[in-house]
Design a protein around this motif. Structure first.
Motif, PDB file in Angstrom:
ATOM      1  N   VAL A  32       0.881  -1.063   0.110  1.00  0.00           N
ATOM      2  CA  VAL A  32       0.065   0.046  -0.016  1.00  0.00           C
ATOM      3  C   VAL A  32       0.883   1.145   0.115  1.00  0.00           C
ATOM      4  O   VAL A  32       0.678   2.191  -0.589  1.00  0.00           O
ATOM      5  N   VAL A  33       1.690   1.385   0.926  1.00  0.00           N
ATOM      6  CA  VAL A  33       2.892   2.546   0.879  1.00  0.00           C
ATOM      7  C   VAL A  33       3.334   2.657  -0.435  1.00  0.00           C
ATOM      8  O   VAL A  33       3.335   3.827  -1.073  1.00  0.00           O
ATOM      9  N   MET A  34       3.771   1.534  -1.054  1.00  0.00           N
ATOM     10  CA  MET A  34       4.606   1.857  -2.447  1.00  0.00           C
ATOM     11  C   MET A  34       3.498   2.056  -3.683  1.00  0.00           C
ATOM     12  O   MET A  34       3.905   2.726  -4.260  1.00  0.00           O
ATOM     13  N   ASN A  35       2.542   1.650  -3.630  1.00  0.00           N
ATOM     14  CA  ASN A  35       1.374   1.877  -4.197  1.00  0.00           C
ATOM     15  C   ASN A  35       1.050   3.435  -4.332  1.00  0.00           C
ATOM     16  O   ASN A  35       0.902   4.118  -5.339  1.00  0.00           O
ATOM     17  N   ARG A  36       1.007   4.064  -2.938  1.00  0.00           N
ATOM     18  CA  ARG A  36       0.842   5.184  -3.072  1.00  0.00           C
ATOM     19  C   ARG A  36       1.997   6.207  -3.595  1.00  0.00           C
ATOM     20  O   ARG A  36       1.770   7.220  -4.066  1.00  0.00           O
ATOM     21  N   VAL A  37       3.124   5.510  -3.224  1.00  0.00           N
ATOM     22  CA  VAL A  37       4.594   6.367  -3.796  1.00  0.00           C
ATOM     23  C   VAL A  37       4.449   6.481  -5.201  1.00  0.00           C
ATOM     24  O   VAL A  37       4.685   7.425  -5.945  1.00  0.00           O
ATOM     25  N   PHE A  46      12.459  -3.078  -2.823  1.00  0.00           N
ATOM     26  CA  PHE A  46      13.479  -3.204  -3.825  1.00  0.00           C
ATOM     27  C   PHE A  46      12.559  -4.198  -4.964  1.00  0.00           C
ATOM     28  O   PHE A  46      13.117  -4.308  -5.828  1.00  0.00           O
ATOM     29  N   GLY A  47      11.324  -4.101  -4.625  1.00  0.00           N
ATOM     30  CA  GLY A  47      10.827  -4.834  -5.835  1.00  0.00           C
ATOM     31  C   GLY A  47      10.731  -6.393  -5.972  1.00  0.00           C
ATOM     32  O   GLY A  47      10.450  -6.863  -6.873  1.00  0.00           O
ATOM     33  N   GLU A  48      11.323  -7.091  -4.840  1.00  0.00           N
ATOM     34  CA  GLU A  48      11.459  -8.278  -4.814  1.00  0.00           C
ATOM     35  C   GLU A  48      10.192  -9.179  -4.664  1.00  0.00           C
ATOM     36  O   GLU A  48      10.318 -10.538  -4.749  1.00  0.00           O
ATOM     37  N   THR A  49       9.184  -8.699  -4.423  1.00  0.00           N
ATOM     38  CA  THR A  49       7.823  -9.302  -4.011  1.00  0.00           C
ATOM     39  C   THR A  49       6.946  -8.492  -5.192  1.00  0.00           C
ATOM     40  O   THR A  49       7.105  -7.462  -5.461  1.00  0.00           O
ATOM     41  N   GLY A  50       5.889  -9.323  -5.376  1.00  0.00           N
ATOM     42  CA  GLY A  50       4.857  -8.730  -6.225  1.00  0.00           C
ATOM     43  C   GLY A  50       3.922  -7.939  -5.529  1.00  0.00           C
ATOM     44  O   GLY A  50       3.964  -7.996  -4.447  1.00  0.00           O
ATOM     45  N   ASP A  51       2.976  -7.025  -6.140  1.00  0.00           N
ATOM     46  CA  ASP A  51       1.904  -6.548  -5.388  1.00  0.00           C
ATOM     47  C   ASP A  51       0.945  -7.560  -5.507  1.00  0.00           C
ATOM     48  O   ASP A  51       0.224  -7.772  -6.045  1.00  0.00           O
ATOM     49  N   ILE A  52       0.673  -7.897  -4.016  1.00  0.00           N
ATOM     50  CA  ILE A  52      -0.233  -8.899  -3.749  1.00  0.00           C
ATOM     51  C   ILE A  52      -1.603  -8.226  -3.429  1.00  0.00           C
ATOM     52  O   ILE A  52      -2.725  -8.855  -3.079  1.00  0.00           O
ATOM     53  N   THR A  53      -1.662  -6.959  -3.568  1.00  0.00           N
ATOM     54  CA  THR A  53      -2.876  -6.129  -3.228  1.00  0.00           C
ATOM     55  C   THR A  53      -3.771  -5.889  -4.498  1.00  0.00           C
ATOM     56  O   THR A  53      -4.840  -5.023  -4.268  1.00  0.00           O
ATOM     57  N   SER A  54      -3.026  -6.097  -5.535  1.00  0.00           N
ATOM     58  CA  SER A  54      -3.791  -5.485  -6.957  1.00  0.00           C
ATOM     59  C   SER A  54      -3.895  -4.089  -7.016  1.00  0.00           C
ATOM     60  O   SER A  54      -5.070  -3.293  -7.265  1.00  0.00           O
ATOM     61  N   GLY A  55      -2.793  -3.392  -6.417  1.00  0.00           N
ATOM     62  CA  GLY A  55      -2.909  -1.904  -6.752  1.00  0.00           C
ATOM     63  C   GLY A  55      -3.567  -1.150  -5.377  1.00  0.00           C
ATOM     64  O   GLY A  55      -3.968   0.043  -5.665  1.00  0.00           O
ATOM     65  N   ALA A  56      -3.800  -1.812  -4.141  1.00  0.00           N
ATOM     66  CA  ALA A  56      -4.542  -0.980  -3.100  1.00  0.00           C
ATOM     67  C   ALA A  56      -3.696   0.054  -2.546  1.00  0.00           C
ATOM     68  O   ALA A  56      -2.376   0.141  -2.716  1.00  0.00           O
ATOM     69  N   THR A  57      -4.551   1.172  -2.161  1.00  0.00           N
ATOM     70  CA  THR A  57      -3.979   2.584  -1.848  1.00  0.00           C
ATOM     71  C   THR A  57      -4.275   2.724  -0.458  1.00  0.00           C
ATOM     72  O   THR A  57      -3.980   3.513   0.303  1.00  0.00           O
ATOM     73  N   HIS A  58      -5.103   1.814   0.027  1.00  0.00           N
ATOM     74  CA  HIS A  58      -5.778   2.036   1.383  1.00  0.00           C
ATOM     75  C   HIS A  58      -6.244   0.922   2.153  1.00  0.00           C
ATOM     76  O   HIS A  58      -6.305  -0.088   1.456  1.00  0.00           O
ATOM     77  N   TYR A  59      -6.059   0.518   3.316  1.00  0.00           N
ATOM     78  CA  TYR A  59      -6.614  -0.353   4.108  1.00  0.00           C
ATOM     79  C   TYR A  59      -7.099   0.084   5.302  1.00  0.00           C
ATOM     80  O   TYR A  59      -6.910   1.176   5.835  1.00  0.00           O
ATOM     81  N   HIS A  60      -7.765  -0.953   6.198  1.00  0.00           N
ATOM     82  CA  HIS A  60      -8.229  -0.765   7.557  1.00  0.00           C
ATOM     83  C   HIS A  60      -8.310  -1.775   8.297  1.00  0.00           C
ATOM     84  O   HIS A  60      -8.392  -3.062   7.568  1.00  0.00           O
ATOM     85  N   ALA A  61      -8.129  -1.756   9.616  1.00  0.00           N
ATOM     86  CA  ALA A  61      -8.419  -3.086  10.479  1.00  0.00           C
ATOM     87  C   ALA A  61      -9.813  -3.707  10.219  1.00  0.00           C
ATOM     88  O   ALA A  61     -10.636  -2.688  10.131  1.00  0.00           O
ATOM     89  N   GLY A  92      -5.286 -11.205   6.309  1.00  0.00           N
ATOM     90  CA  GLY A  92      -5.116 -10.992   7.845  1.00  0.00           C
ATOM     91  C   GLY A  92      -6.289 -10.446   8.542  1.00  0.00           C
ATOM     92  O   GLY A  92      -7.468 -10.646   8.344  1.00  0.00           O
ATOM     93  N   ASP A  93      -5.946  -9.421   9.299  1.00  0.00           N
ATOM     94  CA  ASP A  93      -6.855  -8.391   9.841  1.00  0.00           C
ATOM     95  C   ASP A  93      -7.209  -7.072   9.421  1.00  0.00           C
ATOM     96  O   ASP A  93      -7.555  -6.039  10.015  1.00  0.00           O
ATOM     97  N   HIS A  94      -6.615  -7.003   8.131  1.00  0.00           N
ATOM     98  CA  HIS A  94      -6.901  -5.979   7.332  1.00  0.00           C
ATOM     99  C   HIS A  94      -7.665  -5.996   5.976  1.00  0.00           C
ATOM    100  O   HIS A  94      -7.555  -7.199   5.358  1.00  0.00           O
ATOM    101  N   ILE A  95      -8.486  -5.039   5.618  1.00  0.00           N
ATOM    102  CA  ILE A  95      -9.138  -5.017   4.334  1.00  0.00           C
ATOM    103  C   ILE A  95      -8.791  -3.810   3.494  1.00  0.00           C
ATOM    104  O   ILE A  95      -8.265  -2.854   3.921  1.00  0.00           O
ATOM    105  N   PHE A  96      -8.300  -4.391   2.103  1.00  0.00           N
ATOM    106  CA  PHE A  96      -7.641  -3.764   1.314  1.00  0.00           C
ATOM    107  C   PHE A  96      -8.413  -2.875   0.236  1.00  0.00           C
ATOM    108  O   PHE A  96      -9.401  -3.656  -0.212  1.00  0.00           O
ATOM    109  N   TYR A  97      -8.328  -1.747  -0.224  1.00  0.00           N
ATOM    110  CA  TYR A  97      -9.064  -1.123  -1.249  1.00  0.00           C
ATOM    111  C   TYR A  97      -8.059  -0.354  -2.125  1.00  0.00           C
ATOM    112  O   TYR A  97      -6.892   0.289  -1.864  1.00  0.00           O
ATOM    113  N   ARG A  98      -8.661  -0.186  -3.298  1.00  0.00           N
ATOM    114  CA  ARG A  98      -8.071   0.897  -4.296  1.00  0.00           C
ATOM    115  C   ARG A  98      -8.802   2.000  -4.728  1.00  0.00           C
ATOM    116  O   ARG A  98      -9.900   1.939  -4.803  1.00  0.00           O
TER     117      ARG A  98
END
Length: 139
Positions: free
Chosen positions: A31-36, A97-112, A130-136
């Motif tokens: 999420v942080v990197m997608n925002r960047v 360093f980009g060694e993992t893929g984006d498993i959030t499909s471009g998510a820019t937000h999340y919340h517990a 886990g305990d977070h819901i992700f949004y784009r």
């Protein structure tokens, strides 16, 4: 990626997701990197993480007025669980360093899952990790 950015990412993983499974920690960092990468947000991990309302007098973040709660909760930001912090550093490096893929499909937000912010109806729900819901935030 510079050392300062990796420290910011590691602290964010530590405070936002250290109790989450590995994929949850990766997702929070995605999420942080997608925002960047999104021009609607600041262009470095530290600026993204520290985004929020700051005092005009002291320059310090105002309590509960920032994007990532740990940054403006008024507590000291020194990790106490060193094993969890070391793991957060590893996650930060791999994602940064980009060694993992984006498993959030471009998510820019999340919340517990324990909260239901009003902004979530304006975003595209990606799913739960886990305990977070992700949004784009669509462009």
């Amino acid at each position: 990626m510079i050392a300062e950015s990796l420290i910011c990412l590691a602290l964010n993983v530590y405070y936002e997701a250290r109790d989450q499974p590995v994929d949850g920690q990766i997702a929070v960092t995605n999420v942080v990197m997608n925002r960047v990468a999104d021009p609607r947000f600041p262009n470095t991990p530290c600026k993204v993480i520290k985004e929020g309302v700051h005092s005009k007098i002291t320059g310090r973040p105002l309590r509960w007025k920032c994007q990532f709660t740990w940054y403006c909760d008024g507590k000291k930001d020194k990790p106490h669980d060193l094993d969890a912090y070391r793991w957060a550093q590893i996650i930060a490096q791999h994602v940064g360093f980009g060694e993992t893929g984006d498993i959030t499909s471009g998510a820019t937000h999340y919340h517990a899952v324990s909260v239901n912010p009003d902004w979530n109806i304006k975003k595209t729900k990606i799913g739960r990790i886990g305990d977070h819901i992700f949004y784009r935030w669509e462009k």
